[in-house]
Design a protein around this motif. Structure first.
Motif, mmCIF file in Angstrom:
data_model
loop_
_atom_site.group_PDB
_atom_site.id
_atom_site.type_symbol
_atom_site.label_atom_id
_atom_site.label_comp_id
_atom_site.label_asym_id
_atom_site.label_seq_id
_atom_site.Cartn_x
_atom_site.Cartn_y
_atom_site.Cartn_z
ATOM 1 N N GLN A 134 -64.854 15.986 -8.478
ATOM 2 C CA GLN A 134 -65.220 14.740 -9.142
ATOM 3 C C GLN A 134 -64.227 14.407 -10.237
ATOM 4 N N GLN A 135 -63.885 15.441 -11.001
ATOM 5 C CA GLN A 135 -62.858 15.261 -12.033
ATOM 6 C C GLN A 135 -62.290 16.619 -12.403
ATOM 7 N N ARG A 145 -49.742 28.493 -20.873
ATOM 8 C CA ARG A 145 -51.000 28.957 -20.267
ATOM 9 C C ARG A 145 -52.037 27.846 -20.392
ATOM 10 N N ILE A 146 -52.520 27.364 -19.247
ATOM 11 C CA ILE A 146 -53.436 26.222 -19.221
ATOM 12 C C ILE A 146 -54.674 26.587 -18.403
ATOM 13 N N LEU A 147 -55.835 26.195 -18.913
ATOM 14 C CA LEU A 147 -57.073 26.380 -18.163
ATOM 15 C C LEU A 147 -57.370 25.098 -17.404
ATOM 16 N N LEU A 148 -57.461 25.222 -16.070
ATOM 17 C CA LEU A 148 -57.825 24.095 -15.218
ATOM 18 C C LEU A 148 -59.344 24.117 -15.016
ATOM 19 N N VAL A 149 -60.017 23.046 -15.381
ATOM 20 C CA VAL A 149 -61.469 22.932 -15.243
ATOM 21 C C VAL A 149 -61.761 21.909 -14.151
ATOM 22 N N ILE A 150 -62.448 22.345 -13.091
ATOM 23 C CA ILE A 150 -62.739 21.469 -11.943
ATOM 24 C C ILE A 150 -64.238 21.234 -11.871
ATOM 25 N N VAL A 151 -64.644 19.982 -11.820
ATOM 26 C CA VAL A 151 -66.061 19.627 -11.702
ATOM 27 C C VAL A 151 -66.297 19.048 -10.311
ATOM 28 N N ALA A 177 -54.386 14.658 -16.529
ATOM 29 C CA ALA A 177 -55.763 14.713 -16.049
ATOM 30 C C ALA A 177 -56.306 13.313 -15.791
ATOM 31 N N ASN A 178 -56.010 12.379 -16.709
ATOM 32 C CA ASN A 178 -56.477 10.997 -16.528
ATOM 33 C C ASN A 178 -55.885 10.372 -15.273
ATOM 34 N N TYR A 179 -54.615 10.653 -15.020
ATOM 35 C CA TYR A 179 -53.944 10.103 -13.843
ATOM 36 C C TYR A 179 -54.625 10.610 -12.561
ATOM 37 N N ILE A 180 -54.869 11.934 -12.493
ATOM 38 C CA ILE A 180 -55.483 12.516 -11.301
ATOM 39 C C ILE A 180 -56.909 12.001 -11.113
ATOM 40 N N ASN A 181 -57.676 11.969 -12.198
ATOM 41 C CA ASN A 181 -59.071 11.524 -12.086
ATOM 42 C C ASN A 181 -59.161 10.061 -11.678
ATOM 43 N N GLN A 182 -58.272 9.235 -12.230
ATOM 44 C CA GLN A 182 -58.314 7.804 -11.935
ATOM 45 C C GLN A 182 -57.914 7.514 -10.491
ATOM 46 N N HIS A 183 -56.891 8.215 -10.009
ATOM 47 C CA HIS A 183 -56.353 7.911 -8.686
ATOM 48 C C HIS A 183 -56.982 8.736 -7.555
ATOM 49 N N TYR A 184 -57.467 9.936 -7.888
ATOM 50 C CA TYR A 184 -57.879 10.840 -6.808
ATOM 51 C C TYR A 184 -59.298 11.398 -6.948
ATOM 52 N N GLY A 185 -60.005 11.082 -8.008
ATOM 53 C CA GLY A 185 -61.358 11.600 -8.198
ATOM 54 C C GLY A 185 -62.253 11.274 -7.006
ATOM 55 N N GLY A 186 -62.995 12.267 -6.498
ATOM 56 C CA GLY A 186 -63.843 12.076 -5.330
ATOM 57 C C GLY A 186 -63.167 12.410 -4.018
ATOM 58 N N MET A 187 -61.873 12.763 -4.066
ATOM 59 C CA MET A 187 -61.154 13.137 -2.855
ATOM 60 C C MET A 187 -61.089 14.657 -2.737
ATOM 61 N N SER A 188 -60.687 15.144 -1.571
ATOM 62 C CA SER A 188 -60.470 16.582 -1.412
ATOM 63 C C SER A 188 -59.067 16.920 -1.900
ATOM 64 N N PHE A 189 -58.910 18.164 -2.326
ATOM 65 C CA PHE A 189 -57.597 18.590 -2.811
ATOM 66 C C PHE A 189 -56.554 18.529 -1.695
ATOM 67 N N ASP A 190 -56.971 18.743 -0.454
ATOM 68 C CA ASP A 190 -56.020 18.654 0.665
ATOM 69 C C ASP A 190 -55.484 17.232 0.807
ATOM 70 N N ASP A 191 -56.376 16.240 0.669
ATOM 71 C CA ASP A 191 -55.929 14.845 0.740
ATOM 72 C C ASP A 191 -55.015 14.501 -0.434
ATOM 73 N N LEU A 210 -46.801 20.288 -12.631
ATOM 74 C CA LEU A 210 -48.120 20.580 -13.177
ATOM 75 C C LEU A 210 -49.217 20.129 -12.213
ATOM 76 N N MET A 211 -49.069 18.914 -11.708
ATOM 77 C CA MET A 211 -50.105 18.383 -10.822
ATOM 78 C C MET A 211 -50.167 19.141 -9.503
ATOM 79 N N GLU A 212 -49.021 19.489 -8.966
ATOM 80 C CA GLU A 212 -49.022 20.251 -7.727
ATOM 81 C C GLU A 212 -49.642 21.640 -7.930
ATOM 82 N N ALA A 213 -49.367 22.249 -9.084
ATOM 83 C CA ALA A 213 -49.973 23.540 -9.399
ATOM 84 C C ALA A 213 -51.486 23.397 -9.524
ATOM 85 N N ALA A 214 -51.939 22.294 -10.128
ATOM 86 C CA ALA A 214 -53.379 22.054 -10.287
ATOM 87 C C ALA A 214 -54.055 21.880 -8.927
#
Length: 340
Positions: A134-135, A145-151, A177-191, A210-214
């Protein structure tokens, strides 16, 4: 193959007696328990016909006969009378075990309920999880060192640690994070992974990394939901003589639990059917032992079938008692998950 009423009555009496005491059943015993006014010679002739048709077999050590997997199948499909069960009493015992906010705990408790009520092994195939989010959020822990939080859409939260080559600032992490949530929120990570290849070229290389690692970490996190099959009560089967009487049977039994692949296939197949399904050993390659049967039923959440549960026990089990246990447990688990 059609059996006349006398043959059906005798087969039913034989299976029920064998399930009860595990001893081969002779013609003299059948004449007493079947309720048929037949001579011992007539009963012997009918039993010989049943043996020729593959419904019963004669152990070398006894003049009596025992059911074959084919005999059990005919009994279960045609002759079995399921015992009435006090559903309200059973539900009251189970309700407290199915009151938890953790889905994994619900499934584990369901397996334990099946095991304790049947005195065999309880098994639950867990729901398949899509890697949909979702986000996400990034939290800077320290340099690189970054903590990735997935909801997830259902509110579940997964965390993953990212080790990066670049020391990102909090504002950069918020922007990503805002870019990913706005453009891809609700999609699968594979998509998202497919779209990132084309859509992130306008961003700086370090943000792309960073985004590819996430996405990679997020996909792993969402697919890592613990055991795919939850089993409880395997030790109960060690006390079942039919399953533990020889080392070959014992070895096969533990291979079923250790490898789980065939068990998962069987449970996956049964999730595509309505109601209780019974898999009897010797009929299917999915049940590797003649002495083992699996009674299953699908469970659902909000009207959608998401998994299967069941009881693993000996072929010589009291099906009329186990079937309602599996059926009611599936219904109660479905109710609990729908309210979850």
């Amino acid at each position: 193959m059609q059996l006349d009423s006398r043959a059906q009555t005798l087969l039913k009496a034989l299976v029920e007696r064998y399930i009860a005491d595990g001893q081969p059943v002779g013609s003299r015993a059948l004449s007493k328990i079947s309720g048929l006014d037949l001579s011992p010679a007539t009963i012997r002739n009918i039993m010989a016909d049943l043996e020729e048709m593959g419904f019963v077999a004669s152990p070398h050590t006894s003049a009596g006969r025992v059911p074959t997997p084919r005999g059990y199948r005919f009994f279960v499909d045609t002759l079995l009378t399921v015992q009435p069960i006090d559903e309200s009493t059973l539900e009251s015992k189970m309700q407290s075990r199915l009151k938890t906010h953790s889905q994994q705990k619900l499934l584990s408790n369901a397996a334990q309920i099946l095991s304790s009520l049947s005195q065999f092994a309880g098994v639950v195939l867990t729901p398949r999880h899509e890697s949909v989010f979702q986000q996400i959020d990034f939290l800077r822990l320290s340099e690189k060192r970054i903590l990735l939080v997935i909801v997830a859409p259902n509110g579940d939260v997964q965390n993953r640690l990212l080790l990066t080559e670049v020391d990102y600032s909090p504002s950069q992490l918020t922007h990503a994070a805002n870019y990913i949530n706005q453009h891809y929120g609700g999609m699968s990570f594979d998509d998202v992974r497919m779209r990132l290849k084309n859509e992130l070229r306008q961003l700086r290389d370090d943000m792309t990394q960073l985004m590819e690692a996430a996405v990679d970490a997020g996909s792993d996190a969402m697919s890592d939901h613990g055991e795919e099959v939850v089993i409880s009560g395997e030790r109960n089967l060690l006390s079942v003589t039919d399953l533990s009487s020889n080392m070959t049977a014992l070895r096969k039994l533990f291979e079923v639990f250790e490898q789980k692949t065939g068990l998962m296939q069987l449970l996956d197949i049964s999730s595509q059917a309505n109601g209780v399904q019974i898999f009897i050993g010797g009929e299917s390659q999915l049940v590797p032992m003649d002495e083992m049967s699996v009674v299953t039923a699908p469970y659902e959440a909000n009207g959608k079938i998401i998994g299967t549960l069941g009881v693993i026990g000996p072929t010589r089990m009291a099906y009329e008692r186990v079937i309602p246990i599996v059926d009611i447990t599936a219904k109660l688990l479905s109710n609990a998950l729908s309210q979850h």
